[in-house]
Scaffold this motif. Structure first.
Motif, PDB file in Angstrom:
ATOM      1  N   ARG A 291       0.804  -1.216   0.000  1.00 11.88           N
ATOM      2  CA  ARG A 291       0.000   0.000   0.000  1.00 11.88           C
ATOM      3  C   ARG A 291       0.846   1.280   0.000  1.00 11.88           C
ATOM      4  O   ARG A 291       0.621   2.175  -0.812  1.00 11.88           O
ATOM      5  CB  ARG A 291      -0.940  -0.026   1.211  1.00 11.88           C
ATOM      6  CG  ARG A 291      -2.023   1.040   1.206  1.00 11.88           C
ATOM      7  CD  ARG A 291      -1.737   2.306   1.961  1.00 11.88           C
ATOM      8  NE  ARG A 291      -1.281   2.198   3.304  1.00 11.88           N
ATOM      9  CZ  ARG A 291      -2.079   2.112   4.377  1.00 11.88           C
ATOM     10  NH1 ARG A 291      -3.374   2.099   4.234  1.00 11.88           N
ATOM     11  NH2 ARG A 291      -1.560   2.071   5.593  1.00 11.88           N
ATOM     12  N   ASN A 292       1.827   1.348   0.906  1.00 12.43           N
ATOM     13  CA  ASN A 292       2.567   2.597   1.016  1.00 12.43           C
ATOM     14  C   ASN A 292       3.430   2.882  -0.217  1.00 12.43           C
ATOM     15  O   ASN A 292       3.490   4.017  -0.696  1.00 12.43           O
ATOM     16  CB  ASN A 292       3.403   2.621   2.300  1.00 12.43           C
ATOM     17  CG  ASN A 292       2.502   2.605   3.529  1.00 12.43           C
ATOM     18  OD1 ASN A 292       1.311   2.943   3.432  1.00 12.43           O
ATOM     19  ND2 ASN A 292       3.031   2.203   4.671  1.00 12.43           N
ATOM     20  N   ARG A 295       1.097   3.959  -2.944  1.00 11.14           N
ATOM     21  CA  ARG A 295       0.639   5.333  -2.727  1.00 11.14           C
ATOM     22  C   ARG A 295       1.730   6.336  -3.146  1.00 11.14           C
ATOM     23  O   ARG A 295       1.444   7.318  -3.838  1.00 11.14           O
ATOM     24  CB  ARG A 295       0.278   5.529  -1.258  1.00 11.14           C
ATOM     25  CG  ARG A 295      -0.462   6.813  -1.048  1.00 11.14           C
ATOM     26  CD  ARG A 295      -1.052   6.977   0.308  1.00 11.14           C
ATOM     27  NE  ARG A 295      -2.089   8.001   0.208  1.00 11.14           N
ATOM     28  CZ  ARG A 295      -2.388   8.851   1.157  1.00 11.14           C
ATOM     29  NH1 ARG A 295      -1.777   8.791   2.306  1.00 11.14           N
ATOM     30  NH2 ARG A 295      -3.321   9.764   0.969  1.00 11.14           N
ATOM     31  N   ASP A 296       2.990   6.046  -2.766  1.00  9.26           N
ATOM     32  CA  ASP A 296       4.102   6.934  -3.143  1.00  9.26           C
ATOM     33  C   ASP A 296       4.262   6.976  -4.658  1.00  9.26           C
ATOM     34  O   ASP A 296       4.483   8.038  -5.245  1.00  9.26           O
ATOM     35  CB  ASP A 296       5.422   6.449  -2.521  1.00  9.26           C
ATOM     36  CG  ASP A 296       5.417   6.615  -1.009  1.00  9.26           C
ATOM     37  OD1 ASP A 296       4.529   7.326  -0.501  1.00  9.26           O
ATOM     38  OD2 ASP A 296       6.289   6.007  -0.342  1.00  9.26           O
ATOM     39  N   THR A 305      -4.656   9.817  -3.700  1.00  7.73           N
ATOM     40  CA  THR A 305      -5.407   8.710  -3.081  1.00  7.73           C
ATOM     41  C   THR A 305      -5.698   9.114  -1.637  1.00  7.73           C
ATOM     42  O   THR A 305      -5.274  10.191  -1.198  1.00  7.73           O
ATOM     43  CB  THR A 305      -4.575   7.401  -3.077  1.00  7.73           C
ATOM     44  OG1 THR A 305      -3.345   7.676  -2.395  1.00  7.73           O
ATOM     45  CG2 THR A 305      -4.304   6.905  -4.488  1.00  7.73           C
ATOM     46  N   ILE A 307      -6.581   7.338   2.584  1.00  6.20           N
ATOM     47  CA  ILE A 307      -6.646   6.133   3.425  1.00  6.20           C
ATOM     48  C   ILE A 307      -7.818   6.287   4.398  1.00  6.20           C
ATOM     49  O   ILE A 307      -7.874   7.226   5.186  1.00  6.20           O
ATOM     50  CB  ILE A 307      -5.323   5.919   4.194  1.00  6.20           C
ATOM     51  CG1 ILE A 307      -4.178   5.694   3.187  1.00  6.20           C
ATOM     52  CG2 ILE A 307      -5.441   4.731   5.147  1.00  6.20           C
ATOM     53  CD1 ILE A 307      -2.796   5.599   3.813  1.00  6.20           C
ATOM     54  N   LEU A 336      -6.399   1.207   0.528  1.00  6.55           N
ATOM     55  CA  LEU A 336      -6.097   2.455  -0.173  1.00  6.55           C
ATOM     56  C   LEU A 336      -7.297   2.837  -1.038  1.00  6.55           C
ATOM     57  O   LEU A 336      -7.773   2.038  -1.842  1.00  6.55           O
ATOM     58  CB  LEU A 336      -4.859   2.268  -1.069  1.00  6.55           C
ATOM     59  CG  LEU A 336      -4.363   3.544  -1.771  1.00  6.55           C
ATOM     60  CD1 LEU A 336      -3.802   4.543  -0.764  1.00  6.55           C
ATOM     61  CD2 LEU A 336      -3.280   3.197  -2.801  1.00  6.55           C
TER      62      LEU A 336
END
Ligand SMILES: Cc1ncc(COP(=O)(O)O)c(C=O)c1O
Length: 362
Positions: A291-292, A295-296, A305, A307, A336
């Motif tokens: 997820r992280n 997202r980056d 996006t 959370i 996400l």
């Protein structure tokens, strides 16, 4: 290209025009509290959701608090709340002096079906939350709650327009609570909310509570407060309602494009039932262990996006409860939300899809 998660400034020109016109009409009429716009909103919502009563109020958090108070819940009482929701669900319980008792959710954030294990003699109510717009199975839940002598307060803040077996979110419980926060599928241009009920006595009590206990001006029957809806927000919502169904179609079309595009990615969990009637496609929440990183990666590509939500309620400072909330915690770590709103352009959906496919091809 920058693709915002949601940019309400992108409303179509025709909608902006209608909103400005309605504002101008209100200025001329000089009515800023109560009045025909509030009545019209009540009637439209009752018709659309097939609810006997709809009681507009200042916001969704107040709707929850008013519901708890109307049901006589207060100090010494316990209320069962899912561990993953927006903080209001538990805040309202604390605000009436009762204790929220958190229960884990399923993998997609809906109250786990074995919630009755949390029931003790002090339990007075359960609050199912239709998280992301997907409804909890209400037939089961209401039967179980009734057999246990518990009230059901539906937190339908995110689920305006979701219907299960033809029955709307918010109309299954003793009271259903809606939020018209601007980002919701039916959003005001500020704060607003609503209680739904099928019970005339509760409807009357809710109306009294949100208006200083007054059935008539200067006649105070009980201690209430001011949680009236602004006339101007009711008027804006009446305009927004004109576009509601068309906007729902747009949301579902985008959701289908995401589902079709991502169904082959094994590492990605997709929202189940998002095209069904008991999901209003409020949020498109994917699940990935990466997820992280994803997202980056999307930030670098200009894709916004969000959370929903990074911290589960029991772990928040005001609650600080240790317990086994495995599914809720997992969702907080891997969920996400992708852009999903009627203002998203088709080429932007193409870009979002391409970016996500590229990320998982790496
Ligand atoms: C699940 C849930 N409950 C309650 C609320 C509270 O609504 P409001 O923001 O209108 O007070 C919200 C809205 O954000 C919500 O998402």
């Amino acid at each position: 290209m920058k693709i915002p998660f949601l940019d309400l400034g992108r409303m179509e020109a025709s909608l902006k025009h209608r909103l400005k016109e309605r504002f101008s009409d209100l200025l001329d009429a000089g009515i800023f509290s109560g009045g025909k716009e509030v009545e019209a909103l009540e009637n439209s919502v009752c018709d659309f959701l097939k609810s006997s009563f709809s009681i507009p109020c200042a916001n969704g958090t107040d709707a929850l608090e008013l519901a708890l108070r109307a049901l006589g819940i207060g100090p010494g009482d316990e209320v069962i709340v899912p561990a993953m929701t927006w903080v209001s669900t538990a805040e309202a319980v604390v605000m009436v002096g009762a204790k929220p008792v958190f229960w884990d959710t399923d993998e997609e954030g809906l109250l786990r079906k074995d919630w009755e294990k949390a029931v003790v003699s002090k339990s007075k109510a359960v609050i199912p939350v239709h998280l992301y717009g997907k409804m909890v199975e209400m037939a089961d839940l209401t039967v179980k709650a009734k057999s246990l002598g518990l009230f059901v307060i539906e937190d339908a803040a995110q689920a305006y327009g979701s219907f299960q077996n033809g029955r709307a979110a918010g109309t299954w419980g003793d009271v259903g609570c809606l939020s018209f926060y601007p980002t919701k599928n039916l959003g005001a241009l500020g704060e607003a909310g609503m209680c739904l009920t099928q019970d005339e006595f509760l409807a009357e009590k809710l109306r009294l509570l949100l208006n200083h206990g007054q059935p008539l001006r200067d006649q105070h029957e009980l201690v209430g407060r001011n949680s009236r809806i602004d006339t101007i927000q009711a008027a804006f919502l009446n305009v927004m309602l004109e576009d509601f169904e068309a906007n729902q179609q747009k949301r579902k079309t985008i959701a289908k494009r995401y589902l079709d595009a991502f169904s082959g990615i094994e590492e990605l969990g997709l929202p189940s039932g998002i095209l069904d009637s008991d999901h209003n496609a409020h949020l498109f929440v994917i699940q990935t262990e990466k997820r992280n990183e994803l997202r980056d990666f999307l930030v670098k590509k200009g894709v916004g996006t969000a959370i929903h939500y990074p911290v589960i309620l029991p772990e928040m400072k005001p609650f600080a409860i240790v317990g086994d909330f495995e599914n809720a915690r997992n969702l907080a770590n891997i969920g996400l939300s992708l852009p999903l709103n009627p203002y998203l352009r088709s080429v932007e959906v193409d870009v979002i899809i391409e970016c996500i496919l590229a990320f998982f091809r790496k």
